[in-house]
Design a protein around this motif. Structure first.
Motif, PDB file in Angstrom:
ATOM      1  N   PHE A   1     -91.316  -7.506 -21.206  1.00  0.00           N
ATOM      2  CA  PHE A   1     -91.272  -6.648 -20.026  1.00  0.00           C
ATOM      3  C   PHE A   1     -90.837  -7.469 -18.745  1.00  0.00           C
TER       4      PHE A   1
ATOM      5  N   ARG B   1     -86.711  -7.446 -19.086  1.00  0.00           N
ATOM      6  CA  ARG B   1     -85.948  -6.196 -19.112  1.00  0.00           C
ATOM      7  C   ARG B   1     -86.807  -5.123 -18.438  1.00  0.00           C
ATOM      8  N   GLY B   2     -87.843  -5.397 -17.884  1.00  0.00           N
ATOM      9  CA  GLY B   2     -88.637  -4.411 -17.220  1.00  0.00           C
ATOM     10  C   GLY B   2     -89.386  -3.386 -18.207  1.00  0.00           C
ATOM     11  N   TYR B   3     -90.310  -2.878 -17.926  1.00  0.00           N
ATOM     12  CA  TYR B   3     -91.311  -1.997 -18.630  1.00  0.00           C
ATOM     13  C   TYR B   3     -90.656  -0.891 -19.026  1.00  0.00           C
ATOM     14  N   HIS B   4     -89.932  -0.207 -18.213  1.00  0.00           N
ATOM     15  CA  HIS B   4     -89.007   1.141 -18.331  1.00  0.00           C
ATOM     16  C   HIS B   4     -87.831   0.768 -19.429  1.00  0.00           C
ATOM     17  N   GLY B   5     -87.418  -0.578 -19.313  1.00  0.00           N
ATOM     18  CA  GLY B   5     -86.217  -0.847 -20.340  1.00  0.00           C
ATOM     19  C   GLY B   5     -86.655  -1.388 -21.485  1.00  0.00           C
TER      20      GLY B   5
ATOM     21  N   HIS C   1     -83.345   1.448 -12.917  1.00  0.00           N
ATOM     22  CA  HIS C   1     -83.367   2.024 -14.093  1.00  0.00           C
ATOM     23  C   HIS C   1     -83.730   3.499 -14.027  1.00  0.00           C
TER      24      HIS C   1
ATOM     25  N   PRO D   1     -84.809  -9.485 -11.295  1.00  0.00           N
ATOM     26  CA  PRO D   1     -84.648 -10.136 -12.818  1.00  0.00           C
ATOM     27  C   PRO D   1     -84.059  -9.497 -13.620  1.00  0.00           C
ATOM     28  N   TYR D   2     -83.424  -8.292 -13.143  1.00  0.00           N
ATOM     29  CA  TYR D   2     -82.624  -7.620 -13.989  1.00  0.00           C
ATOM     30  C   TYR D   2     -80.915  -7.528 -13.725  1.00  0.00           C
TER      31      TYR D   2
ATOM     32  N   GLU E   1     -78.041  -7.759 -16.001  1.00  0.00           N
ATOM     33  CA  GLU E   1     -77.763  -6.521 -16.856  1.00  0.00           C
ATOM     34  C   GLU E   1     -76.910  -5.372 -16.304  1.00  0.00           C
ATOM     35  N   TRP E   2     -76.924  -5.551 -15.035  1.00  0.00           N
ATOM     36  CA  TRP E   2     -76.281  -4.209 -14.091  1.00  0.00           C
ATOM     37  C   TRP E   2     -74.953  -4.846 -13.464  1.00  0.00           C
TER      38      TRP E   2
END
Lengths: 219, 219
Positions: free
Chosen positions: A21, A24-28, B27, B109-110, B113-114
Motif C-alpha cells: 500500500f 503503490r497505494g491502496y487503490h493500486g 488513480h 509516492p507514486y 509510475e506516471w
C-alpha cells in the motif's frame, strides 16, 4: 501459527500489505498482489482479512493506537518535558514503521470511500485526541507562565505537521536516531533559533509591524 | 478562448482535474470524469491534454514553480526576515490553491509510475532547490551568529514539513489568514516557546542529559 521470523501469518500479511500500500497505494494494490508476495493463496488471505479494506483499517487502528500511546502525558512533567517526550515517542514509532505512517497519511483523503461510518468515526476520534494532547500541553505551558502566549491551535497543528510529517524521510537506519531528531525538533521549537534575547523577544521576525501582529493578531 | 469566469478552457480543465484528483486520487479519477465535470467531450479534453499524466504533471510543475518563487531570498534580509518571508509566501500559495498542494503531496509516492524519467528529474530538482533554500537560510543565520547552532538538515526538513504540511487544514476562508498563520509559525520557530532565558538556553528540554545531546549530538 508463527512463521520463520516469529511473526504470525496475520502479522506477516499485514506487514506485506503495508509495504505494498505504501509503494503503490491502496487503490493500486489488489488482494492478489498481497497473496502473491506473502506466498499464500487468495482464499487463505481472505481467511485472515475478509476484505482489503479491513487490512487498511487494521493499519489505521494500529498506527492510531501507537500514536495515542506516544501522546500519554505525565502531570509531573513541565510542559517542555512533555513536548519533548511526545516528540521522542512519536518519532521512535515512525522510525520503527515508516510504511505504516506513510499509508496512514497517503490514504487519509480517501478513507471515507473505503471505511464504514463507524470506522471513520473511530479514526477521527483518535486524531482529535492527538491534536488535543498537543494543544493541551502548549496551553498548560502558557497557563503556568513557562511558555509565551501564542495561537495554540495553529502552533499545535504546525508542530503535529513537523513531527508526523517526518514519515517522509525518517528511516530506522538514518544518519541520526529518532531520539536525536526529536531533541533537535523539540529544541528548535522550545528554545527558538534566535540567540539574542532582545531581538528574540522584541522583533523575532525582524519587522516591527509583523512582530506585533504575531503577538496578538485579530481573530 | 475564455469561459464565463475568465479562465481559459485549459485552465478550467486543470482546475476541475485538480479538485477531482485531490478528492478521489489520480488513480481513482478517469479522463471521463474530468470531461463530465467540465462539460466537454473526451476528444476535446484530449486536445488540451494528450494524457491524464500530462494533467498531473502540469499540476506538479505549477505547484513547484509557485513554491520556488516563494523561496526567493533577498541577501539584504536578516535570516529571520528571510524565514518569515518564505513562510508568508508559501502559506499564501497554499491557501490560494490547497487542492493543488494536496494533489502534489498525495501523489508524490507514486509519480515514478506516471511520469517519465525526465519529468521525475524535473520534480526532484525543484524539491532540492526548496530544501536547499531553507537549509541555506538557517545556515546563513548560524554563520552570522544570529541563530543558535543546530542540525540544519533536520531543522530544515522539519520546518518544511510544518509549513508545506499546512495544506491539510489551511483554507482561504479560515479563521486566520495565511499571513497571520505564517507569523505564528515563524515566531514559534524563531523565538521559541520558552520565556525564561536561563531555562531556555540551559535546559530547553527540561532534562540536562538530553539538552546536551541536542546541542551537539554525535553524527
Amino acid at each position: 501459527m508463527a512463521s520463520e521470523n516469529g511473526m504470525t501469518r496475520r502479522e506477516e500479511l499485514l506487514a506485506v500489505a503495508t509495504k505494498l500500500f505504501a509503494a503503490r497505494g491502496y487503490h493500486g494494490t489488489r488482494m492478489d498482489d498481497v497473496a502473491d508476495v506473502v506466498g499464500l493463496n487468495k482464499a487463505t488471505v481472505y481467511h485472515y482479512y475478509a476484505s482489503k479494506s479491513l487490512i487498511l483499517f487494521d493499519i489505521y487502528r494500529r498506527a492510531a493506537e501507537n500514536t495515542l500511546e506516544a501522546v500519554h502525558d505525565d502531570p509531573s512533567w513541565t510542559a517542555r518535558e512533555a513536548l519533548y517526550q511526545y516528540t521522542v515517542r512519536l518519532l521512535t514509532n515512525i522510525a520503527e514503521n515508516p510504511e505504516g505512517a506513510a499509508v496512514y497519511f497517503q490514504e487519509a483523503p480517501y478513507i471515507t470511500e473505503w471505511f464504514t461510518e463507524e470506522q471513520v468515526a473511530e479514526v477521527r476520534e483518535k486524531e482529535t485526541q492527538v491534536y488535543e494532547h498537543v494543544h493541551g500541553l502548549i496551553d498548560r505551558g502558557i497557563a503556568s507562565g513557562e511558555f509565551f502566549e501564542c495561537d495554540t491551535h495553529v502552533v499545535a497543528l504546525g508542530y503535529i505537521g513537523m513531527t508526523l510529517g517526518a514519515y517522509r524521510w525518517l528511516r530506522p537506519d538514518g544518519r541520526r536516531t529518532a531520539k536525536e531528531i526529536a531533541a533537535e525538533f523539540s529544541t528548535a521549537l522550545l528554545r527558538g533559533l534566535i540567540r539574542d534575547e532582545t531581538v528574540r523577544v522584541e522583533s523575532p521576525l525582524g519587522m516591527p509591524d509583523v512582530a506585533g501582529a504575531a503577538k496578538k493578531a485579530p481573530a
